[in-house]
Enzyme design. Sequence first.
Site, PDB file in Angstrom:
ATOM      1  N   PHE A 269      34.708  27.282  38.073  1.00  0.00           N
ATOM      2  CA  PHE A 269      33.418  26.798  38.568  1.00  0.00           C
ATOM      3  C   PHE A 269      33.356  25.270  38.512  1.00  0.00           C
ATOM      4  O   PHE A 269      32.685  24.644  39.333  1.00  0.00           O
ATOM      5  CB  PHE A 269      32.282  27.418  37.729  1.00  0.00           C
ATOM      6  CG  PHE A 269      30.917  27.230  38.320  1.00  0.00           C
ATOM      7  CD1 PHE A 269      30.461  28.090  39.310  1.00  0.00           C
ATOM      8  CD2 PHE A 269      30.089  26.203  37.895  1.00  0.00           C
ATOM      9  CE1 PHE A 269      29.204  27.927  39.864  1.00  0.00           C
ATOM     10  CE2 PHE A 269      28.819  26.028  38.448  1.00  0.00           C
ATOM     11  CZ  PHE A 269      28.380  26.894  39.437  1.00  0.00           C
TER      12      PHE A 269
ATOM     13  N   VAL B 162      40.576  33.284  39.170  1.00  0.00           N
ATOM     14  CA  VAL B 162      39.376  34.069  38.880  1.00  0.00           C
ATOM     15  C   VAL B 162      39.746  35.539  39.016  1.00  0.00           C
ATOM     16  O   VAL B 162      40.226  35.973  40.073  1.00  0.00           O
ATOM     17  CB  VAL B 162      38.218  33.722  39.842  1.00  0.00           C
ATOM     18  CG1 VAL B 162      36.912  34.292  39.290  1.00  0.00           C
ATOM     19  CG2 VAL B 162      38.098  32.226  40.059  1.00  0.00           C
TER      20      VAL B 162
ATOM     21  N   HIS C 114      29.921  37.957  38.291  1.00  0.00           N
ATOM     22  CA  HIS C 114      30.346  36.565  38.129  1.00  0.00           C
ATOM     23  C   HIS C 114      31.442  36.169  39.097  1.00  0.00           C
ATOM     24  O   HIS C 114      31.467  35.067  39.621  1.00  0.00           O
ATOM     25  CB  HIS C 114      30.836  36.314  36.690  1.00  0.00           C
ATOM     26  CG  HIS C 114      29.803  35.705  35.833  1.00  0.00           C
ATOM     27  ND1 HIS C 114      28.855  36.448  35.187  1.00  0.00           N
ATOM     28  CD2 HIS C 114      29.530  34.409  35.550  1.00  0.00           C
ATOM     29  CE1 HIS C 114      28.049  35.651  34.534  1.00  0.00           C
ATOM     30  NE2 HIS C 114      28.432  34.405  34.736  1.00  0.00           N
TER      31      HIS C 114
ATOM     32  N   ARG D  19      51.481  36.049  41.923  1.00  0.00           N
ATOM     33  CA  ARG D  19      51.268  34.863  42.777  1.00  0.00           C
ATOM     34  C   ARG D  19      51.397  33.551  42.015  1.00  0.00           C
ATOM     35  O   ARG D  19      51.090  32.479  42.534  1.00  0.00           O
ATOM     36  CB  ARG D  19      49.882  34.971  43.427  1.00  0.00           C
ATOM     37  CG  ARG D  19      49.824  36.078  44.459  1.00  0.00           C
ATOM     38  CD  ARG D  19      48.422  36.593  44.721  1.00  0.00           C
ATOM     39  NE  ARG D  19      48.446  37.664  45.734  1.00  0.00           N
ATOM     40  CZ  ARG D  19      48.782  38.938  45.470  1.00  0.00           C
ATOM     41  NH1 ARG D  19      49.111  39.319  44.243  1.00  0.00           N
ATOM     42  NH2 ARG D  19      48.792  39.836  46.445  1.00  0.00           N
TER      43      ARG D  19
HETATM   44  N1  RBF Z   1      36.516  30.962  35.085  1.00  0.00           N
HETATM   45  C1  RBF Z   1      37.696  31.145  35.685  1.00  0.00           C
HETATM   46  O1  RBF Z   1      38.372  30.166  36.053  1.00  0.00           O
HETATM   47  N2  RBF Z   1      38.191  32.414  35.905  1.00  0.00           N
HETATM   48  C2  RBF Z   1      37.500  33.531  35.554  1.00  0.00           C
HETATM   49  O2  RBF Z   1      38.008  34.640  35.762  1.00  0.00           O
HETATM   50  C3  RBF Z   1      36.232  33.361  34.944  1.00  0.00           C
HETATM   51  N3  RBF Z   1      35.494  34.449  34.596  1.00  0.00           N
HETATM   52  C4  RBF Z   1      34.268  34.251  34.044  1.00  0.00           C
HETATM   53  C5  RBF Z   1      33.486  35.372  33.719  1.00  0.00           C
HETATM   54  C6  RBF Z   1      32.224  35.207  33.136  1.00  0.00           C
HETATM   55  C7  RBF Z   1      31.411  36.407  32.806  1.00  0.00           C
HETATM   56  C8  RBF Z   1      31.749  33.872  32.870  1.00  0.00           C
HETATM   57  C9  RBF Z   1      30.388  33.641  32.233  1.00  0.00           C
HETATM   58  C10 RBF Z   1      32.509  32.783  33.197  1.00  0.00           C
HETATM   59  C11 RBF Z   1      33.772  32.941  33.776  1.00  0.00           C
HETATM   60  N4  RBF Z   1      34.568  31.836  34.100  1.00  0.00           N
HETATM   61  C12 RBF Z   1      35.768  32.027  34.705  1.00  0.00           C
HETATM   62  C13 RBF Z   1      34.146  30.472  33.722  1.00  0.00           C
HETATM   63  C14 RBF Z   1      33.427  29.713  34.847  1.00  0.00           C
HETATM   64  O3  RBF Z   1      34.354  29.253  35.815  1.00  0.00           O
HETATM   65  C15 RBF Z   1      32.690  28.468  34.242  1.00  0.00           C
HETATM   66  O4  RBF Z   1      33.604  27.713  33.483  1.00  0.00           O
HETATM   67  C16 RBF Z   1      31.520  28.855  33.357  1.00  0.00           C
HETATM   68  O5  RBF Z   1      30.661  29.757  34.030  1.00  0.00           O
HETATM   69  C17 RBF Z   1      30.718  27.597  32.935  1.00  0.00           C
HETATM   70  O6  RBF Z   1      30.179  26.941  34.088  1.00  0.00           O
END
Ligand code: RBF
Length: 163
Positions: free
Chosen positions: A64, A89, A96, A135
Amino acid sequence: MKKTNLSDYNPAEVPSGRDYRVGIVVAEWNREITDALAQGAIDTLREHGVEEENIQLVHVPGSFELTTGADLMLSNDEELDAVICIGCVIQGDTRHFDFICEAVSQGVTNVALKHEKPVIFSVLTTNDMQQAQDRAGGKHGNKGVEGAVTALKMIKLKKELES
Ligand code: RBF
């Protein structure tokens, strides 16, 4: 449809990056994967002539934050030619996944248009860890390699159009 290793590319078609400056922003979530993607990108940039001191690497907590990271890099160094955004992700039990993927893909486009520089989307969006491993140096290649090749091609395109 036959699945191919999309990281197989023709090196002769990749521009020399001798004078290029490239930023790489890497998400720390699923770090085993994102580190492998980042290494693939760095190795590919180096193979195509980008000097080590012309590669800037920063980390952000999660995917994010990739677009904010790219925006900050481009705002703070006008000489950067492109930024590669690297993340992974993985689909979970909640929504999410959808929100993060939508925000990053739209955000990358917005940062590219704001700075008028290539911002590359090297973010894996997978159903599970196995698909990500496939990948990130596995049977479907390394998307970091493809991100680096895309960055070099887009930098060249921008320079050609400006000259
Ligand atoms: N960030 C990733 O880069 N990959 C993920 O698979 C991922 N899964 C997340 C799942 C949940 C439930 C949450 C709350 C956050 C996740 N994030 C993930 C983090 C997201 O990119 C970010 O750092 C946070 O939401 C803070 O803004």
